[in-house]
Design a protein around this motif. Structure first.
Motif, short mmCIF file in Angstrom:
data_model
loop_
_atom_site.label_atom_id
_atom_site.label_comp_id
_atom_site.label_asym_id
_atom_site.label_seq_id
_atom_site.Cartn_x
_atom_site.Cartn_y
_atom_site.Cartn_z
N VAL A 236 5.50 7.75 4.23
CA VAL A 236 5.23 8.59 3.31
C VAL A 236 5.91 7.57 1.63
CG1 VAL A 236 3.86 10.03 1.21
CG2 VAL A 236 3.57 10.22 3.78
N VAL A 237 5.82 6.42 0.99
CA VAL A 237 6.47 6.62 0.04
C VAL A 237 5.89 7.07 -1.45
CG1 VAL A 237 7.60 4.80 -0.49
CG2 VAL A 237 7.31 4.67 1.58
N PRO A 238 7.37 8.59 -2.41
CA PRO A 238 6.51 8.91 -3.67
C PRO A 238 6.82 7.19 -3.96
CG PRO A 238 8.34 9.52 -2.67
CD PRO A 238 7.52 8.62 -1.37
N VAL A 239 5.98 6.81 -5.45
CA VAL A 239 5.89 6.21 -6.89
C VAL A 239 6.32 6.52 -7.46
CG1 VAL A 239 5.25 4.01 -7.38
CG2 VAL A 239 4.66 4.47 -5.10
N PRO A 240 7.31 6.89 -8.16
CA PRO A 240 7.26 7.52 -9.41
C PRO A 240 6.09 6.70 -11.15
CG PRO A 240 8.99 5.65 -9.56
CD PRO A 240 8.42 5.59 -8.60
N VAL A 241 5.34 7.84 -11.48
CA VAL A 241 4.74 7.82 -12.71
C VAL A 241 5.34 7.09 -14.21
CG1 VAL A 241 2.97 8.01 -11.59
CG2 VAL A 241 4.13 9.31 -12.92
N ASP A 242 4.19 6.56 -14.88
CA ASP A 242 5.33 6.79 -16.94
C ASP A 242 4.33 7.19 -17.00
OD1 ASP A 242 3.84 4.28 -16.59
OD2 ASP A 242 5.67 3.16 -17.02
N ALA A 243 4.36 6.68 -18.37
CA ALA A 243 3.54 6.85 -20.10
C ALA A 243 2.04 5.94 -19.48
CB ALA A 243 3.58 7.03 -20.99
N GLU A 244 1.49 4.85 -18.26
CA GLU A 244 0.86 4.13 -18.08
C GLU A 244 0.00 4.67 -17.00
OE1 GLU A 244 1.02 -0.03 -19.68
OE2 GLU A 244 3.44 0.65 -19.94
N GLY A 245 0.64 5.69 -16.28
CA GLY A 245 0.73 5.42 -15.07
C GLY A 245 1.56 5.53 -14.21
N LEU A 246 1.00 4.93 -12.42
CA LEU A 246 1.76 4.72 -11.57
C LEU A 246 2.14 3.50 -11.86
CD1 LEU A 246 2.61 5.13 -8.21
CD2 LEU A 246 0.59 3.26 -8.11
N ILE A 247 3.63 3.43 -11.02
CA ILE A 247 4.74 2.17 -11.39
C ILE A 247 4.21 0.79 -10.40
CG2 ILE A 247 6.86 1.27 -12.09
CD1 ILE A 247 7.28 3.99 -12.98
N VAL A 248 3.10 0.40 -10.88
CA VAL A 248 3.21 -1.31 -9.87
C VAL A 248 3.90 -2.01 -9.25
CG1 VAL A 248 1.25 -2.91 -8.72
CG2 VAL A 248 1.01 -1.24 -10.49
N ASP A 249 5.17 -2.16 -9.86
CA ASP A 249 7.09 -2.76 -9.42
C ASP A 249 7.59 -1.95 -8.30
OD1 ASP A 249 5.70 -4.57 -11.09
OD2 ASP A 249 7.04 -4.28 -12.94
N ALA A 250 7.50 -0.35 -8.29
CA ALA A 250 8.00 0.18 -7.68
C ALA A 250 7.07 0.54 -5.92
CB ALA A 250 7.96 1.32 -8.26
N LEU A 251 6.01 -0.21 -6.00
CA LEU A 251 5.35 0.45 -4.56
C LEU A 251 5.68 -0.79 -3.49
CD1 LEU A 251 1.43 -0.98 -6.03
CD2 LEU A 251 2.65 1.34 -4.69
N PRO A 252 6.45 0.12 -2.47
CA PRO A 252 6.84 -0.50 -1.49
C PRO A 252 4.93 -1.95 -1.24
CG PRO A 252 5.32 0.98 -0.35
CD PRO A 252 5.75 1.36 -2.17
N LYS A 253 6.20 -3.07 -1.07
CA LYS A 253 5.55 -3.79 -0.38
C LYS A 253 4.58 -4.58 0.62
CE LYS A 253 9.86 -7.03 1.54
NZ LYS A 253 10.14 -7.87 1.87
N HIS A 254 5.53 -3.30 1.96
CA HIS A 254 4.04 -2.95 3.58
C HIS A 254 3.14 -2.56 3.14
CE1 HIS A 254 6.95 -6.53 4.48
NE2 HIS A 254 7.72 -5.42 4.33
N ALA A 255 2.78 -1.21 1.93
CA ALA A 255 1.80 -0.65 1.29
C ALA A 255 0.85 -0.92 2.22
CB ALA A 255 2.14 0.41 0.41
N LYS A 256 0.41 -0.19 2.68
CA LYS A 256 -1.09 -0.59 4.02
C LYS A 256 -2.18 0.32 2.66
CE LYS A 256 -3.54 -0.83 7.77
NZ LYS A 256 -3.37 0.00 9.73
N LEU A 257 -2.34 1.28 1.98
CA LEU A 257 -2.69 1.78 1.40
C LEU A 257 -2.20 2.88 -0.45
CD1 LEU A 257 -5.23 4.90 2.68
CD2 LEU A 257 -3.73 5.71 0.83
N VAL A 258 -3.21 2.77 -0.94
CA VAL A 258 -2.10 4.03 -2.00
C VAL A 258 -2.41 4.45 -2.57
CG1 VAL A 258 -1.19 2.94 -4.50
CG2 VAL A 258 -1.21 1.17 -2.63
N TYR A 259 -2.54 5.61 -3.00
CA TYR A 259 -3.30 6.83 -3.42
C TYR A 259 -3.35 6.87 -4.96
CZ TYR A 259 -5.27 11.12 -3.89
OH TYR A 259 -5.34 12.94 -5.00
N VAL A 260 -4.03 6.96 -5.96
CA VAL A 260 -3.30 7.15 -7.41
C VAL A 260 -4.69 7.39 -8.27
CG1 VAL A 260 -3.17 5.18 -8.15
CG2 VAL A 260 -5.04 5.08 -7.92
N THR A 261 -4.42 8.39 -8.71
CA THR A 261 -4.96 9.85 -9.62
C THR A 261 -5.41 8.96 -11.83
OG1 THR A 261 -3.86 10.90 -10.18
CG2 THR A 261 -5.47 11.29 -8.80
N PRO A 262 -6.03 7.43 -11.37
CA PRO A 262 -6.01 6.42 -12.51
C PRO A 262 -7.10 7.75 -13.81
CG PRO A 262 -7.48 5.57 -11.46
CD PRO A 262 -7.00 6.78 -10.38
#
Length: 485
Positions: A236-262
């Motif tokens: 499980v890799v935690p990805v930071p959020v900012d004022a626009e939500g999840l920072i997509v550029d910080a996603l690990p490239k091999h992630a199989k699943l991304v959990y978000v509350t958009p």
């Protein structure tokens, strides 16, 4: 041999005798091969009828604990040797007390899992817990008619297990509701009904994630989702959020699943911007990853235009949309749902069947009628006005008497609001101080994983009305003023 038994009163004599003899066998104080008194002698010894002792012996023989020998009596069965939990007592007399099992530790990742939700505190009068709705305004008279209708349906039907994916009428009602309220176009057959959103998340993870697979979550984020993924052995890799939500550029490239509350980022509350949503969808398509969109309380939006759900923008089939009725009706109604990509409908249906076969059918049928008759929509409109008033009351306090200590995080939807601490007073100390005046507050530090926690509070207003908000937060402001001086 002497068997010392204690019979209390005249209630459940056979049950008392059965439990004491069985305990002695399992405890190793009646050893395999040992002869028991005859049923007649035992009945005279403890003052019960012979029928009672006969019934008990017959039950223990049927269960394999005792073995009769023609002409010799009744003995403890040799097969009970492996059931013994400790060495027999040295005394020939058998004192049949409750056994104390030996301490034993099993190797399981759940031993180290943190608590999912805060426990209720008895001295809390004004409880600002998140995710809890207002039951006092729910139309239980209408709900009773829906339940009665569901009972009549069940009484007419044949007994048997139901479709693991859920009641067809309820799935139809959900599909119509989603098309109207969230622009999620789906057929009823595309929906799998679950025990709340939490089971939906767990089933998706079980179907898709293998030990060692990389999955991404928001940081800070929803602890139960993180725990469910960790328990399956995911990286499980935690990805930071900012004022626009999840920072997509910080996603690990091999992630199989991304959990978000958009729609209403948990716990901070800001929505994911449209540009960030498009970026995330493009990323998921390029990396062949699944996005789990938890749309847990987007029904209640108070500012600006409604934001499109990720599912409504998904043209590539890479979003599993998760919703729940626990955040709109009440938490005890454990009904949620998932609208997965087409390729995952059959696997999720099978996983649901393996997990618990199907969700409770009576409540599904009642909820279907509640929705199809239009009562759910009426209730949502009523609660939207109520929660808007509560949100405004909360903001008055945060921007007024509580402003020296707390600053609200901008949020346009949901039934909770986050607030950042404006004082060197530690988060945990503020929570304890509030408890002194009967106010239940809950910190957000435990929701951070990799990022340094930003001291703050998650303030729920689904469980407290305007008068309670004014009284509780008024008491809190008075207390903090005395502490500051």
């Amino acid at each position: 041999m002497d068997v010392h038994l204690t019979i209390h009163g005249r209630h459940d004599l056979a049950g008392q005798l059965y439990r004491q003899l069985r305990t002695a066998i399992l405890d190793g104080r009646l050893v395999p091969g040992e002869r028991l008194p005859s049923t007649r002698d035992l009945a005279l010894q403890i003052g019960v009828s012979r029928k009672t002792t006969l019934d008990v012996f017959e039950r223990l023989i049927a269960e394999g604990y005792l073995r009769p020998r023609a002409g010799s009596g009744t003995f403890v069965a040799e097969a009970t040797e492996g059931l013994r939990t400790r060495t027999p007592a040295a005394s020939p007399a058998v004192q049949l007390a409750s056994p104390t099992p030996p301490a034993r530790t099993f190797d399981t990742p759940w031993n180290n899992m943190p608590a999912v939700l805060p426990m209720p505190r008895a001295n809390i009068v004004y409880d600002f817990v998140g995710g809890v709705t207002e039951k006092r305004l729910f139309p239980f008279d209408v709900w009773r008619r829906c339940v009665a209708h569901a009972l009549r349906q069940q009484a007419r039907g044949r007994g048997g297990y139901h479709d693991p994916a859920g009641d067809q009428a309820l799935r139809l009602a959900i599909s119509r509701y989603l098309a109207f309220s969230r622009a999620v176009v789906c057929a009823w057959a595309d929906i799998v009904v679950t025990h709340g959103a939490q089971q939906a998340i767990d089933l998706i993870a079980r179907v898709l994630v293998r030990t060692g697979d990389t999955v991404a979550i928001e940081d800070p984020g929803y602890p139960p989702a993180r725990i469910a993924l960790q328990a399956l052995g995911a990286n499980v890799v935690p990805v930071p959020v900012d004022a626009e939500g999840l920072i997509v550029d910080a996603l690990p490239k091999h992630a199989k699943l991304v959990y978000v509350t958009p729609s209403h980022q948990f716990p901070l509350g800001m929505p994911m911007s449209l540009a960030r949503r498009a970026q995330l969808l493009d990323w998921a398509q390029r990396h062949d990853a699944l996005i789990v969109e938890d749309d847990y309380d987007s029904e209640f939006r108070f500012d600006g235009r409604p934001m499109e759900s990720l599912k409504s923008l998904d043209a590539a089939g890479c979003v599993a949309y998760v919703g729940t009725f626990s955040k709109t009706i009440f938490p005890e109604l454990r009904i949620g749902y998932v609208v997965p990509p087409a390729s995952l409908v059959a696997p999720l249906r099978h996983a649901k069947q393996v997990a618990d076969w199907h969700s409770e059918s009576l409540m599904q049928a009642a909820l279907a009628k509640f929705m199809l008759d239009g009562d759910f929509s009426k209730y949502l409109r009523r609660m939207h006005k109520e929660y808007a008033a509560r949100r405004n009351a909360l903001l008055r306090h945060l921007r007024g008497p509580l402003a020296p200590w707390l600053a609200p995080v901008p949020s346009a939807a949901g039934i909770h609001m986050a607030a950042q601490l404006q004082t060197p007073l530690p988060e945990a100390e503020l929570v304890k101080l509030a408890e002194r005046v009967g106010v239940g507050l809950y910190g957000t530090a435990r929701m951070y994983v990799a990022r340094p926690p930003q001291p703050g509070l998650l303030i729920g207003y689904g469980h407290v009305n305007v008068a309670e908000i004014d009284t509780g937060l008024g008491k809190l402001a008075e207390l903090l003023a005395t502490v500051a001086t």
